[in-house]
Motif scaffolding. Structure first.
Motif: not given
Length: 81
Positions: A26-27, A49-50, A52-53, A56-57
């Motif tokens: 998720a960087d 945004d966090i 979501r990342r 998504s991962a």
């Protein structure tokens, strides 16, 4: 949608992913994942945004998020891919 810390922890457990691996995918810094999971049954308050990342991962690794009245997770079936 990813909602609670326990839901996040359960998603990781389903696929056997360590916090450090999820953070890398998720960087994010691993402490971000720890803090999110530390919320337990409470709602995750990280920025959209966090979340979501992270979601998504986990979805890319085969997790499906469910919120049919309660937050939940399951492995995505082959017929759902």
């Amino acid at each position: 949608m990813l909602v609670t810390g326990h839901q996040l922890k359960a998603a990781r457990a389903l696929i056997g992913m360590e916090q450090t691996d999820l953070a890398a995918r998720a960087d994010l810094h691993v402490n971000t994942i720890r803090k999110m999971e530390g919320k337990g049954t409470a709602e995750i308050t990280s920025g959209a945004d966090i979340v979501r990342r992270v979601q998504s991962a986990l979805e890319a690794a085969g997790v499906e998020f469910m919120n049919h009245g309660r937050p939940g997770v399951r492995l995505r079936g082959e017929d759902q891919a």
